[in-house]
Scaffold this motif. Structure first.
Motif, PDB file in Angstrom:
ATOM      1  N   GLN A 163     -26.339  19.754  27.132  1.00  0.00           N
ATOM      2  CA  GLN A 163     -26.838  19.692  25.764  1.00  0.00           C
ATOM      3  C   GLN A 163     -27.316  18.289  25.401  1.00  0.00           C
ATOM      4  O   GLN A 163     -28.301  18.131  24.676  1.00  0.00           O
ATOM      5  N   SER A 205     -16.742  23.047  29.748  1.00  0.00           N
ATOM      6  CA  SER A 205     -17.272  22.613  28.448  1.00  0.00           C
ATOM      7  C   SER A 205     -17.874  21.220  28.545  1.00  0.00           C
ATOM      8  O   SER A 205     -18.873  20.922  27.876  1.00  0.00           O
ATOM      9  N   TYR A 248     -27.835  25.303  13.229  1.00  0.00           N
ATOM     10  CA  TYR A 248     -27.269  26.466  13.911  1.00  0.00           C
ATOM     11  C   TYR A 248     -27.681  26.546  15.372  1.00  0.00           C
ATOM     12  O   TYR A 248     -27.259  27.437  16.093  1.00  0.00           O
ATOM     13  N   ARG A 292     -19.287  22.504  18.969  1.00  0.00           N
ATOM     14  CA  ARG A 292     -18.288  23.452  19.483  1.00  0.00           C
ATOM     15  C   ARG A 292     -17.864  23.102  20.905  1.00  0.00           C
ATOM     16  O   ARG A 292     -16.673  23.131  21.233  1.00  0.00           O
ATOM     17  N   ALA A 293     -18.821  22.773  21.753  1.00  0.00           N
ATOM     18  CA  ALA A 293     -18.486  22.434  23.139  1.00  0.00           C
ATOM     19  C   ALA A 293     -17.656  21.156  23.194  1.00  0.00           C
ATOM     20  O   ALA A 293     -16.713  21.059  23.986  1.00  0.00           O
ATOM     21  N   GLN A 304     -23.873  24.060  18.622  1.00  0.00           N
ATOM     22  CA  GLN A 304     -23.451  24.246  20.004  1.00  0.00           C
ATOM     23  C   GLN A 304     -22.804  22.979  20.557  1.00  0.00           C
ATOM     24  O   GLN A 304     -21.786  23.046  21.249  1.00  0.00           O
ATOM     25  N   GLU A 342     -21.210  21.623  30.022  1.00  0.00           N
ATOM     26  CA  GLU A 342     -22.073  22.157  28.972  1.00  0.00           C
ATOM     27  C   GLU A 342     -22.525  21.022  28.051  1.00  0.00           C
ATOM     28  O   GLU A 342     -23.696  20.931  27.676  1.00  0.00           O
TER      29      GLU A 342
END
Length: 142
Positions: free
Chosen positions: A85, A78, A39, A47-48, A44, A81
């Motif tokens: 990550q 995105s 989670y 999803r990105a 993350q 992002e």
């Protein structure tokens, strides 16, 4: 002519195709993450990654260049992002370094293609923002 030069469908766009490759690579990479990260970074990152091709497809389906550019901008965000990550995953030693390097290289390539596409549509948008859609759901020729 459609909202993008030489593309009849979002599937024809090289940037969409590469984004699907990145989404697949991210999914494979995150499968190796510890279960307790499901989670956090795992969700993350997935999803990105999915947001990039999703926004490219949605934007290409719009009937105005201005809207397409808007969605490409979201996809670009995105992608940034995603790069952030991947760096966090690298520093936390989540996943294989080689897979992170590969995903990062693909993300940088996608970023360059998105930027070039945005630049190419900038002058198009400035000249053609008020065009009316045709019956085949594409835009009038430039």
């Amino acid at each position: 002519m459609p909202a993008t030069p030489a593309a009849q469908s979002f599937r024809d766009l090289q940037v969409w195709q590469r984004s699907i490759d990145l989404t697949t690579a991210i999914h494979r990479l995150t499968q190796t993450f510890p279960r307790e990260e499901l989670y956090g970074p795992t969700g993350q990152m997935r999803r990105a990654a999915l947001s990039i091709p999703g926004n490219i497809a949605e934007g290409q389906g719009r009937l105005a260049v201005k809207e397409f550019r808007h969605f490409l901008g979201i996809a670009r965000g995105s992608n940034f992002e995603r790069q952030t990550q991947l760096e966090v995953a690298r520093r936390l030693k989540l996943g294989e370094s080689k897979e992170i390097d590969s995903a990062e290289a693909l993300s940088h390539k996608i970023g360059k293609i998105l930027y070039a596409l945005l630049l190419s549509l900038k002058s198009t948008h400035e000249l053609t923002d008020n065009r009316q859609p045709t019956t085949d759901n594409s835009l009038e020729p430039l």
